[in-house]
Design an enzyme around this catalytic site. Structure first.
Site, short mmCIF file in Angstrom:
data_model
loop_
_atom_site.label_atom_id
_atom_site.label_comp_id
_atom_site.label_asym_id
_atom_site.label_seq_id
_atom_site.Cartn_x
_atom_site.Cartn_y
_atom_site.Cartn_z
N HIS A 1 0.82 -1.36 0.08
CA HIS A 1 -0.02 -0.16 -0.13
C HIS A 1 0.97 1.32 -0.06
CE1 HIS A 1 -3.36 -2.64 1.42
NE2 HIS A 1 -2.39 -3.22 1.86
N SER B 1 15.83 20.52 -17.04
CA SER B 1 14.83 21.19 -17.31
C SER B 1 15.29 22.61 -17.96
CB SER B 1 14.15 21.67 -16.15
OG SER B 1 13.43 22.91 -16.11
N LYS C 1 17.07 20.87 -11.76
CA LYS C 1 16.59 19.55 -12.13
C LYS C 1 17.16 18.74 -12.67
CE LYS C 1 12.52 18.90 -11.41
NZ LYS C 1 11.32 19.18 -12.00
N GLU D 1 10.05 7.81 -17.09
CA GLU D 1 8.73 8.29 -17.48
C GLU D 1 8.31 7.62 -18.83
OE1 GLU D 1 8.36 12.70 -15.92
OE2 GLU D 1 10.51 12.29 -15.39
#
Ligand code: ARG
Length: 474
Positions: free
Chosen positions: A168, A289, A295, A302
Site C-alpha cells: 500500500h 529542465s 532539475k 517516465e
C-alpha cells in the site's frame, strides 16, 4: 479492345492482376489502400518465403531447376538493393509483395511470372508476418534476458543491503535489496515464457493455403515448412490464410511486459526522488529542465511508463480489428501490421534503455541506513517470535500493535522500549524476544522458501546466475 478514342486501355499494364479490369485504379484508392509504406519491413521475410516457394515448385516439377535458380538469384539481388536503399517503391504497386514480384518479373520475364504459382497474397502475407514475428520474438527474448542480467548484476552488487519493502506504499517489512531486485527477474521470466509459448503458435506455416481453398497443383508444403523452419503446417486453408491469433498474442505479451516495465519505472521514479532517496540513477539517463537549473529528471523512466499506454492500446486495436471478420482473408487484416510493428518497436526501444539504466543505478546506502529503523518494519518479526513461543497469532498481533502504539507516542523504535514496557504488555516477556527486533535481524530470521532470508536470496542469485549465464556489461 481499345477505347473509343483509339488509345489502349491502361488497366492491363497497370494492374498486377490485369485481365478482368477495364479501368485503372483511381489514384485516391491507390493512396488509401497502399501498404508498402509500412509493409516494406516484411521484405526480407517475403524474399525468404519466395525462395523457399520457388525451390519447392522446382522440386514438384512446377518450375525447372534453372528457373528456380534464376528466381533465387534475382530475389537475392533485389534483397541487396533493398538493404542498400536502392530499391524503388511506388504506391501504385500497393504492397511489398507486388513490389518484389514485379521487380522479379521485370528482370526475368515469364520465369518471374511463375513465382506466384499456387500462391496468393493472402497466404503470402500471413507467412511473411509470421516470419517477421518469429524474428521479433527472438530479439525481444534476448533483450529481456539482457535486462534480467542487469537486475541480477545489481542484486549481486548490493548483496547484504537491507531496504524497506512497501505494501500500500506504506513501510511494511525489511527485505534484502537483492530480493526486491530479483522480483523483477521473476516477472520478466514469465514474460519470456509467454513469448516462447506465443512463438510456438506463431511458428506455423500458412503458405500453401492459397487464397482460401488451397491449390489443385501438386505442391509440397512439407518442403516449404522445412526450408523456412516452421514447426507445423496450417491444417485448414481458410484458417491458415487468415489466422491472426498469433499477432494478438504477441501484442498482449508485449503489453504485459510493458506493464511490468511501467511498474518498475514508477517504482524507481519514486525511489529516486529526494523524498525517498533510495536510488541514484545514472546521470547519463536523466535529463534537465529548460527553466529550472537544479532539475535532474527521470524522463527515461517516465517514457517507459508512458509508452506502455500504446502497447496496451494496440492489443485493443487488434482485437477490435478481428472481431467482425467473417471467415478467411479480408482486407481489414492489412491493418494488423502497423499496430503490431508499433508494439514490437516500443518494447524493443524500452528494453534498449532499461538494461543499461539498471546496470548504471546504485542504492544510496547511507540514506537508507539512516531511516531503516523508522516505521517499525520489525513489528511482524516480533509478532512471529511471540507466535513461536506459543502465543496465538491474533493475541500476538494485538500485543505488538499496542507496543507499536507506545513506541509511536514516544517517537522511538520498538527496540528502544525498556523491558518493563514490554512486560507490561506481555507478561511472558523474555530476553530472546529482543533478537527479533531491528531490520537486519528481522531479515536474518526469515526462514521460508522464497522469503527474503539471506539463504533464500543467495539461492535465488545462484539460480539466476545459472539460468542467465555471464554478467551483463554495464
Ligand atoms: N497488403 C495486404 C495485407 O497486408 C496483402 C494481402 C492482400 N490480399 C488481397 N487479396 N488483397 O493484408
Amino acid at each position: 479492345m481499345s477505347h473509343a478514342d483509339g488509345s489502349q486501355p491502361q488497366a492491363r499494364q497497370e494492374k498486377a492482376w490485369g485481365g478482368v479490369f477495364r479501368e485503372p485504379t483511381d489514384k485516391r484508392v491507390e493512396l488509401f489502400s497502399e501498404s508498402v509504406s509500412f509493409d516494406r519491413r516484411l521484405a526480407d521475410d517475403d524474399i525468404d518465403g519466395s525462395i523457399a516457394h520457388a525451390r519447392m515448385l522446382a522440386d514438384c516439377g512446377l518450375l525447372t531447376v534453372q528457373e528456380a535458380d534464376a528466381i533465387t538469384h534475382v530475389l537475392e539481388e533485389i534483397r541487396g538493393e533493398i538493404h542498400a536503399g536502392r530499391f524503388e517503391y511506388s504506391v501504385s504497386k500497393e504492397d511489398i509483395h507486388l513490389h518484389i514480384e514485379s521487380a522479379l518479373t521485370a528482370r526475368l520475364g515469364d520465369t518471374g511470372r511463375k513465382i506466384h504459382t499456387a500462391r496468393s497474397r493472402n497466404d503470402q502475407v500471413a507467412t511473411d508476418l509470421r516470419l517477421f514475428c518469429r524474428r521479433a520474438i527472438d530479439r525481444l527474448d534476448h533483450g529481456l534476458a539482457e535486462l534480467q542480467r542487469a537486475f541480477l548484476g545489481f542484486a549481486e552488487r548490493e548483496a547484504g543491503l537491507v531496504i524497506p519493502a512497501y505494501t500500500h506504499l506504506r513501510r511494511a517489512q525489511p527485505v534484502l535489496a537483492a530480493h526486491q531486485l530479483l522480483a523483477w527477474c521473476e516477472k520478466f521470466a514469465r514474460d519470456r515464457d509467454r513469448l516462447a509459448d506465443c512463438r510456438r503458435r506463431t511458428n506455423v506455416l500458412p503458405l500453401g493455403s492459397g487464397a482460401v481453398a488451397g491449390s489443385s497443383l501438386p505442391i509440397d508444403r512439407e518442403h516449404v515448412r522445412e526450408a523456412l523452419g516452421f514447426g507445423a503446417i496450417a491444417a485448414n486453408s481458410l484458417d491458415g490464410a487468415s489466422d491472426r491469433d498469433f499477432a494478438v498474442e504477441l501484442a498482449f505479451v508485449i503489453a504485459l511486459t510493458m506493464v511490468h516495465l511501467s511498474q518498475w519505472a514508477e517504482e524507481w521514479i519514486l525511489y529516486s526522488t529526494q523524498e525517498f532517496g533510495f536510488l541514484k540513477l545514472p546521470e547519463t539517463f536523466c535529463t534537465g529542465s529548460s527553466i529550472m537549473p537544479q532539475k535532474i529528471n527521470p524522463d527515461v523512466l517516465e517514457l517507459v511508463r508512458g509508452k506502455s499506454a500504446r502497447a496496451i492500446g494496440n492489443v485493443q486495436a487488434l482485437l477490435v480489428l478481428l472481431k467482425g471478420l467473417p471467415t478467411a482473408y479480408n482486407r481489414d487484416l492489412q491493418e494488423d501490421k502497423e499496430t503490431l510493428f508499433d508494439s514490437i518497436d516500443t518494447l524493443e526501444a524500452a528494453l534498449g534503455v532499461a538494461a543499461p539504466l539498471v546496470a548504471g543505478t546504485s542504492f544510496d546506502r547511507e540514506r537508507i541506513a539512516a531511516t531503516i529503523e523508522k516505521g517499525h518494519l520489525d513489528a511482524t518479526s516480533l509478532m512471529e517470535a511471540l507466535i513461536a513461543q506459543g502465543v496465538p497469532q491474533r493475541t500476538a498481533h494485538e500485543t505488538v500493535g499496542r507496543l507499536v502504539r507506545l513506541a509511536m507516542t514516544r517517537g522511538v523504535a520498538l527496540a528502544d522500549l525498556a523491558d518493563e514496557e514490554f512486560s507490561r504488555e506481555y507478561a511472558g516477556w523474555n530476553a530472546p524476544l529482543r533478537g527479533a527486533l531491528g531490520a537486519s535481524r528481522a531479515v536474518e530470521r526469515m526462514a521460508s522458501f522464497g522469503s527474503t532470508s539471506p539463504a533464500s536470496v543467495a539461492e535465488q542469485i545462484a539460480g539466476w546466475r545459472q539460468r542467465l549465464g555471464a554478467a551483463a556489461t554495464p
